[in-house]
Design a protein around this motif. Structure first.
Motif, PDB file in Angstrom:
ATOM      1  N   ASP A 101       0.794  -1.106   0.032  1.00 56.67           N
ATOM      2  CA  ASP A 101       0.050  -0.075   0.074  1.00 56.67           C
ATOM      3  C   ASP A 101       0.772   1.100  -0.191  1.00 56.67           C
ATOM      4  N   ARG A 102       0.872   2.037  -1.194  1.00 58.34           N
ATOM      5  CA  ARG A 102       1.674   3.111  -1.170  1.00 58.34           C
ATOM      6  C   ARG A 102       1.063   4.495  -0.824  1.00 58.34           C
ATOM      7  N   THR A 103      -0.148   4.368  -0.180  1.00 61.16           N
ATOM      8  CA  THR A 103      -0.748   5.566   0.075  1.00 61.16           C
ATOM      9  C   THR A 103       0.065   6.524   0.989  1.00 61.16           C
ATOM     10  N   GLY A 104       0.252   7.691   0.727  1.00 63.43           N
ATOM     11  CA  GLY A 104       0.781   8.631   1.339  1.00 63.43           C
ATOM     12  C   GLY A 104       2.196   8.816   1.397  1.00 63.43           C
ATOM     13  N   TYR A 105       2.730   7.777   0.384  1.00 62.16           N
ATOM     14  CA  TYR A 105       4.228   7.921  -0.037  1.00 62.16           C
ATOM     15  C   TYR A 105       4.695   8.957  -0.611  1.00 62.16           C
ATOM     16  N   GLU A 106       5.970   9.539   0.315  1.00 63.09           N
ATOM     17  CA  GLU A 106       6.637  10.724  -0.296  1.00 63.09           C
ATOM     18  C   GLU A 106       8.131  10.396  -0.184  1.00 63.09           C
ATOM     19  N   ARG A 107       9.019  10.522  -1.107  1.00 62.67           N
ATOM     20  CA  ARG A 107      10.178  10.069  -0.623  1.00 62.67           C
ATOM     21  C   ARG A 107      10.814  11.108   0.479  1.00 62.67           C
ATOM     22  N   ASP A 108      10.711  12.355   0.481  1.00 58.77           N
ATOM     23  CA  ASP A 108      10.970  12.900   1.492  1.00 58.77           C
ATOM     24  C   ASP A 108      10.595  12.568   2.881  1.00 58.77           C
ATOM     25  N   SER A 109       9.751  11.725   2.958  1.00 65.67           N
ATOM     26  CA  SER A 109       9.352  11.173   4.188  1.00 65.67           C
ATOM     27  C   SER A 109      10.680  10.400   4.933  1.00 65.67           C
ATOM     28  N   PHE A 110      11.591  10.026   4.145  1.00 75.99           N
ATOM     29  CA  PHE A 110      13.031   9.210   4.335  1.00 75.99           C
ATOM     30  C   PHE A 110      14.031  10.384   4.286  1.00 75.99           C
ATOM     31  N   HIS A 111      14.801  10.833   5.372  1.00 75.20           N
ATOM     32  CA  HIS A 111      15.928  11.680   5.466  1.00 75.20           C
ATOM     33  C   HIS A 111      17.116  11.087   4.835  1.00 75.20           C
ATOM     34  N   VAL A 135      18.874  -1.366  -1.428  1.00 77.90           N
ATOM     35  CA  VAL A 135      18.516  -2.827  -2.123  1.00 77.90           C
ATOM     36  C   VAL A 135      16.991  -2.946  -1.846  1.00 77.90           C
ATOM     37  N   VAL A 136      16.233  -2.860  -0.925  1.00 78.64           N
ATOM     38  CA  VAL A 136      14.831  -2.657  -0.598  1.00 78.64           C
ATOM     39  C   VAL A 136      14.544  -1.226  -0.903  1.00 78.64           C
ATOM     40  N   PRO A 137      14.087  -0.923  -2.072  1.00 84.95           N
ATOM     41  CA  PRO A 137      14.058   0.742  -2.397  1.00 84.95           C
ATOM     42  C   PRO A 137      12.826   1.425  -1.416  1.00 84.95           C
ATOM     43  N   LEU A 138      13.281   2.661  -1.137  1.00 85.67           N
ATOM     44  CA  LEU A 138      12.522   3.235  -0.207  1.00 85.67           C
ATOM     45  C   LEU A 138      10.981   3.189  -0.243  1.00 85.67           C
ATOM     46  N   ALA A 139      10.300   3.627  -1.441  1.00 86.87           N
ATOM     47  CA  ALA A 139       9.056   3.046  -1.719  1.00 86.87           C
ATOM     48  C   ALA A 139       8.489   1.737  -1.468  1.00 86.87           C
ATOM     49  N   GLU A 140       9.346   0.739  -1.752  1.00 91.88           N
ATOM     50  CA  GLU A 140       9.082  -0.759  -1.465  1.00 91.88           C
ATOM     51  C   GLU A 140       8.986  -0.936   0.025  1.00 91.88           C
ATOM     52  N   ALA A 141       9.855  -0.133   0.661  1.00 94.05           N
ATOM     53  CA  ALA A 141       9.887  -0.406   2.420  1.00 94.05           C
ATOM     54  C   ALA A 141       8.497   0.511   2.764  1.00 94.05           C
ATOM     55  N   TRP A 142       8.188   1.563   2.333  1.00 93.43           N
ATOM     56  CA  TRP A 142       7.063   2.166   2.801  1.00 93.43           C
ATOM     57  C   TRP A 142       5.862   1.093   2.344  1.00 93.43           C
ATOM     58  N   ASP A 143       5.711   0.572   1.195  1.00 93.66           N
ATOM     59  CA  ASP A 143       4.599  -0.162   0.936  1.00 93.66           C
ATOM     60  C   ASP A 143       4.448  -1.638   2.141  1.00 93.66           C
ATOM     61  N   SER A 144       5.523  -1.882   2.481  1.00 94.39           N
ATOM     62  CA  SER A 144       5.672  -3.175   3.291  1.00 94.39           C
ATOM     63  C   SER A 144       5.719  -2.933   4.799  1.00 94.39           C
ATOM     64  N   GLY A 145       5.515  -1.969   5.235  1.00 95.84           N
ATOM     65  CA  GLY A 145       5.761  -1.533   6.724  1.00 95.84           C
ATOM     66  C   GLY A 145       6.074  -0.266   7.159  1.00 95.84           C
ATOM     67  N   ALA A 146       7.087   0.353   6.349  1.00 93.89           N
ATOM     68  CA  ALA A 146       7.710   1.525   6.964  1.00 93.89           C
ATOM     69  C   ALA A 146       6.896   2.956   6.818  1.00 93.89           C
ATOM     70  N   SER A 147       5.450   2.932   6.213  1.00 93.19           N
ATOM     71  CA  SER A 147       4.534   3.692   6.552  1.00 93.19           C
ATOM     72  C   SER A 147       4.014   3.811   7.755  1.00 93.19           C
ATOM     73  N   LYS A 148       4.312   2.861   8.758  1.00 89.71           N
ATOM     74  CA  LYS A 148       3.815   2.846  10.360  1.00 89.71           C
ATOM     75  C   LYS A 148       5.009   3.405  10.954  1.00 89.71           C
ATOM     76  N   TRP A 149       5.987   3.606  10.663  1.00 90.15           N
ATOM     77  CA  TRP A 149       7.465   4.057  11.245  1.00 90.15           C
ATOM     78  C   TRP A 149       7.285   5.663  11.552  1.00 90.15           C
ATOM     79  N   ASP A 150       8.050   5.925  12.515  1.00 85.65           N
ATOM     80  CA  ASP A 150       8.293   7.579  12.830  1.00 85.65           C
ATOM     81  C   ASP A 150       9.312   8.037  11.913  1.00 85.65           C
ATOM     82  N   ALA A 151       9.443   9.310  11.975  1.00 82.98           N
ATOM     83  CA  ALA A 151      10.497   9.870  10.973  1.00 82.98           C
ATOM     84  C   ALA A 151      11.728   9.382  11.241  1.00 82.98           C
ATOM     85  N   ASP A 152      12.159   9.306  12.721  1.00 81.20           N
ATOM     86  CA  ASP A 152      13.308   8.703  13.277  1.00 81.20           C
ATOM     87  C   ASP A 152      13.905   7.319  12.599  1.00 81.20           C
TER      88      ASP A 152
END
Length: 252
Positions: free
Chosen positions: A81-91, A149-166
């Protein structure tokens, strides 16, 4: 530096590269994904503390690692689920140890098969790298991308959307894990973009086992999920890589 000194990084990366090309047989702007000389046993260690890669990455509790097929089976199932993904979400590209070399530069220094000269503010000149995705030798850092290796968008899709910014920053700059970030040619990195193994694999046959194990180790390290097509593609890779071992340590 807590892991290894820059003076020894290049020889270690060279040795790892040679081991990977023997053991696994069957890309300055960086696009959606971000790449590393390979080892037959893909490895990851704890989260970065100093901004430098670890010389002795961690492994599962038994210390022996897992066959690639068994490691794939440990990845949790998920629906992307890529809802809400923005590359800038990853510093990106922080200087964790305040030595003027950001994450990108640390990877380049660690993976050089011929060490570049480091100038003021970590400006790199000279050097030589081998992009394991396509087996291309590169003689200028500006011709390389640092691939997640696991792209930022792919990480977002598969769990990182629930992480905090840190935690997303930690993921994007994971220097302690040997296999999360790799230096590859810009061409192959941009060809990959944010695609998973069901849609893209490295063009070099020699890279397939290493890439599969790198992908799986990163997913397990960060407790990311895999969807049905991704899992099937990884299992297909694993059939040609019976001797490939995956070692990883879950990120704290």
């Amino acid at each position: 530096m807590t892991a290894r000194s820059l003076a020894t990084a290049a020889p270690i990366a060279t040795a790892l590269l040679i081991a990977s090309l023997v053991g696994c047989n069957p890309g300055v702007a960086e696009p959606e994904s971000d790449s590393k000389p390979s080892t037959a046993a893909s490895t990851s260690a704890s989260s970065p503390a100093s901004g430098e890669k670890s010389a002795a990455p961690g492994a599962p509790a038994d210390g022996n690692g897992l066959a690639l097929a068994d490691a794939i089976a440990k990845i949790p199932d998920g629906v992307e689920d890529r809802t809400g993904y923005e590359r800038d979400s990853f510093h990106l590209w922080i200087d964790a140890d305040h030595d003027s070399c950001d994450t990108r530069k640390e990877v380049l220094i660690a993976e050089a098969v011929k060490a570049p000269e480091k100038g003021a503010r970590c400006a790199l000149t000279g050097g030589e790298w081998l992009s394991y995705y396509d087996e291309v030798t590169v003689d200028a850092a500006t011709k390389l991308d640092i691939d997640h290796v696991v792209p930022l968008a792919e990480a977002w899709d598969s769990g990182a959307s629930k992480w905090d910014a840190d935690r997303r920053e930690q993921y994007a700059n994971d220097l302690t894990a040997e296999r999360s970030l790799v230096a590859v040619t810009a061409k192959t990195n941009r060809s990959k973009a944010d695609r998973d193994p069901a849609e893209w694999l490295p063009p070099a046959d020699s890279a397939q086992c290493t890439y599969g194990s790198d992908w799986v180790a990163t997913k397990l390290r960060w407790k990311l999920t895999a969807d049905t097509k991704e899992r099937a593609a990884l299992e297909k890779v694993a059939k040609n890589c019976p001797d490939t071992v995956v070692k990883y340590q879950v990120a704290p």
